[in-house]
Design a protein around this motif. Structure first.
Motif, short mmCIF file in Angstrom:
data_model
loop_
_atom_site.label_atom_id
_atom_site.label_comp_id
_atom_site.label_asym_id
_atom_site.label_seq_id
_atom_site.Cartn_x
_atom_site.Cartn_y
_atom_site.Cartn_z
N UNK A 54 0.84 -1.19 0.00
CA UNK A 54 0.00 0.00 0.00
C UNK A 54 0.88 1.25 0.00
N UNK A 55 0.57 2.19 -0.87
CA UNK A 55 1.36 3.41 -0.99
C UNK A 55 0.62 4.57 -0.31
N UNK A 56 1.32 5.24 0.61
CA UNK A 56 0.73 6.32 1.39
C UNK A 56 1.55 7.59 1.16
N UNK A 113 6.51 13.96 11.90
CA UNK A 113 6.09 13.17 13.06
C UNK A 113 5.34 11.91 12.60
N UNK A 114 4.37 12.10 11.72
CA UNK A 114 3.58 10.95 11.26
C UNK A 114 4.46 9.92 10.57
N UNK A 115 5.35 10.41 9.72
CA UNK A 115 6.23 9.52 8.95
C UNK A 115 7.12 8.69 9.87
N UNK A 120 4.54 1.52 1.83
CA UNK A 120 5.41 2.45 1.12
C UNK A 120 4.92 3.86 1.42
N UNK A 121 5.56 4.52 2.38
CA UNK A 121 5.12 5.85 2.81
C UNK A 121 6.11 6.91 2.36
N UNK A 151 -4.01 9.15 0.63
CA UNK A 151 -3.45 10.50 0.66
C UNK A 151 -3.80 11.13 2.01
N UNK A 152 -2.78 11.56 2.75
CA UNK A 152 -3.00 12.25 4.02
C UNK A 152 -2.58 13.71 3.86
#
Length: 581
Positions: free
Chosen positions: A1-3, A21-23, A32-33, A59-60
């Motif tokens: 999953x790509x984020x 922070x999120x990463x 895959x972020x 997508x965030x």
């Protein structure tokens, strides 16, 4: 999953602490972020294209006051380009009135409310496990139920700041070498100022000092230019902030650290540390907002003025700390007369920057409960800036918008600091009246519609001086303005209307070729006339500038040498006899 974690920053030089922070707090998950950072100056389609090129499954988007209007345009466009992509939004702009936001933008699947590190990770874990919206039940995550109704949930905080991973690594500091790096050692605020979002949460949480020291050392070791602390009130707890100041003072580095502080939490022990702080190592921003006691009471802000004044003047006297002070236009009970007093009170502190902004009615802030009582009218879209209230109509606010622009261009930018300081002295230190008169002149001549290139700003100020009967002896003013020109922008702007008087070529040649030059120029070696012209300037003044800058006007013809090296500009007076006039 790509984020894809996406941040739309206010300026190119800014960076996003939130998505880092999120990463970092999802680094061990099997996905895959990636991070994407752009600015609000990027075109909408260009941002959408960059997202499309990544082809994310999720997508965030981080939503703040400076980017929410652009985000609202981006979301429907991305949904058309990538209809199967799930969209997650988070940040202050969607943590309040969340249901209304999700109803307006049905393509948004989830909203992370409040501090998102734990909630976002939990959400991604469930999505990776194949859970759908109806099956997800996480504190701090708003979702759509099976019937498409919206479950808002509640905003959350992270109880233990030590549980949050440090948001930077080697690649980050390399990628951000030309940008401001943001850092926090605490969250929350002990105060409850009604215009601020911090009033929505109580208490302060701190990151352990051993972690803070190690993380600051990381920045120092990587020669980071500036670290801007986003702690709401850095000096809220002496047991936390005093060791940090001592640590920073003891380092051998070029890194600058920026803090927001309150001026009345500075005791003698703190002052001793500040006195010995290496020059340029730290800078402070102090929110004063108003000196009207009724105003301060209404917004739940304590400003012990005498203590604040003494501490600010002490800091300024040390000469090693850059200091910003802040005012807000549009607060309750602050009419034009009251604002003029607040402005003059704060100007007399002689801080390096006097930043004046307009009140914004932020979502979640307690000021929203006072709109009816004080007759507030404000922009319906971000940044929700106040445009009128019971105390100032929009005509007054519009006048003050130009007033603030002039303060920024002619005081804060530093280019005209000595001239403006002298002119305000001729106004008996009534800084408000000086800028108000300048604003009136500016509007009468439609200068707010003219290009504001530096060379134009010199002309506008000179024309205002010429038209103003308050200034009787204009010759000394033009000398000071000439001095400002020679000590700003590398001395490259030489307005033709100023009384330029270069030293005669033969006298300059004799000076540079003789040993006299070595008295004034360290490690001086003659290379070429071109090099000399680039690095030095000799100028004749009719008034003693050294005395004039101290407020003593003495008519005495003298020569000054200006040196330009890298970003530094220095000047000194040539002693009589060392060069021919």
């Amino acid at each position: 999953m790509k984020i894809l974690l996406t941040a739309i920053n206010a300026k190119y030089i800014h960076s996003s602490l939130a998505i880092r922070y999120l990463y970092k707090n999802c680094a061990d998950l099997d996905c895959d972020m990636k991070m994407l950072e752009v600015s609000i100056n990027n075109h909408l389609i260009d941002i959408a294209n960059q997202i499309f090129d990544e082809q994310p499954d999720i997508l965030a988007v981080s939503c703040y006051i400076w980017n929410i209007e652009l985000v609202k345009q981006l979301l429907p466009l991305v949904h058309r380009l990538l209809p199967q992509c799930r969209i997650i939004c988070g940040g202050p702009e969607v943590s309040y009135e969340t249901k209304a936001f999700m109803q307006e933008f049905p393509m948004v699947d989830f909203v992370v409310r409040g501090e998102g590190e734990e909630a976002f990770r939990a959400l991604i874990e469930m999505l990776l496990a194949g859970k759908n919206g109806a099956e997800i039940n996480i504190n701090g995550v708003a979702k759509r139920s099976v019937d498409n109704s919206i479950d808002e949930g509640v905003a959350v905080t992270v109880a233990d700041l030590d549980s949050i991973a440090f948001p930077y690594d080697e690649a980050d500091v390399e990628n951000l070498k030309d940008k401001i790096i943001y850092y926090e050692s605490s969250r929350g605020c002990p105060y409850a100022c009604k215009y601020c979002l911090s009033c929505a949460t109580r208490g302060v949480r701190y990151r352990s000092l051993d972690k803070v020291f190690a993380e600051l050392k990381f920045f120092i070791d990587h020669d980071v230019r500036q670290v801007k602390f986003v702690d709401r009130t850095f000096n809220a707890d002496k047991e936390h902030y005093l060791p940090i100041l001592k640590f920073i003072a003891a380092q051998d580095c070029r890194t600058n650290f920026h803090f927001e502080i309150v001026a009345h939490h500075i005791d003698e022990e703190i002052k001793e540390i500040l006195k010995t702080m290496p020059k340029g190592r730290i800078q402070f921003e102090i929110g004063i907002q108003s000196t009207n006691l009724q105003t301060l009471g209404q917004i739940s802000r304590a400003n012990p003025w005498q203590e604040m004044t003494e501490n600010i003047k002490s800091i300024m006297a040390y000469g090693n700390i850059h200091l910003h002070v802040d005012l807000i236009i549009g607060l309750p009970y602050e009419d034009l007369t009251s604002f003029a007093k607040s402005f003059n009170d704060v100007y007399l502190l002689q801080a390096d920057m006097l930043q004046v902004g307009f009140l914004k009615l932020l979502k979640g802030a307690a000021m929203n409960d006072l709109t009816q009582e004080h007759g507030y009218v404000y922009m319906p879209q971000a940044p929700y800036q106040v445009i009128s209230n019971k105390y100032m109509d929009y005509k007054t606010m519009r006048f003050l918008q130009i007033f603030v622009d002039l303060v920024e261009m002619y005081y804060n930018a530093g280019r005209f600091r000595r001239t403006v300081t002298y002119l305000i002295g001729l106004y008996a230190q009534n800084a408000y009246q000086f800028f108000a008169d300048f604003t009136t002149y500016w509007r009468q001549h439609n200068l707010h519609l003219a290009p504001h290139a530096p060379k134009n700003l010199y002309k506008f100020l000179a024309d205002f001086i010429a038209a103003n009967d308050t200034f009787s002896d204009k010759t000394v003013i033009y000398d000071i303005l000439k001095f400002d020109a020679l000590t700003s922008d590398g001395g490259k702007f030489r307005p033709e209307f100023l009384p330029w008087r270069e030293v005669a070529k033969q006298a300059a040649d004799d000076f540079y070729k003789s040993e006299q030059a070595q008295k004034y120029i360290k490690d001086y070696q003659f290379k070429s006339w071109r090099d000399l012209k680039k690095k030095f300037a000799l100028e004749i003044f009719d008034y003693d500038m050294i005395e004039a800058l101290q407020g003593n006007i003495k008519k005495r013809q003298n020569i000054m040498l200006f040196a330009y090296e890298d970003d530094k500009i220095s000047y000194q007076q040539i002693q009589k006899g060392d060069i021919a006039l």
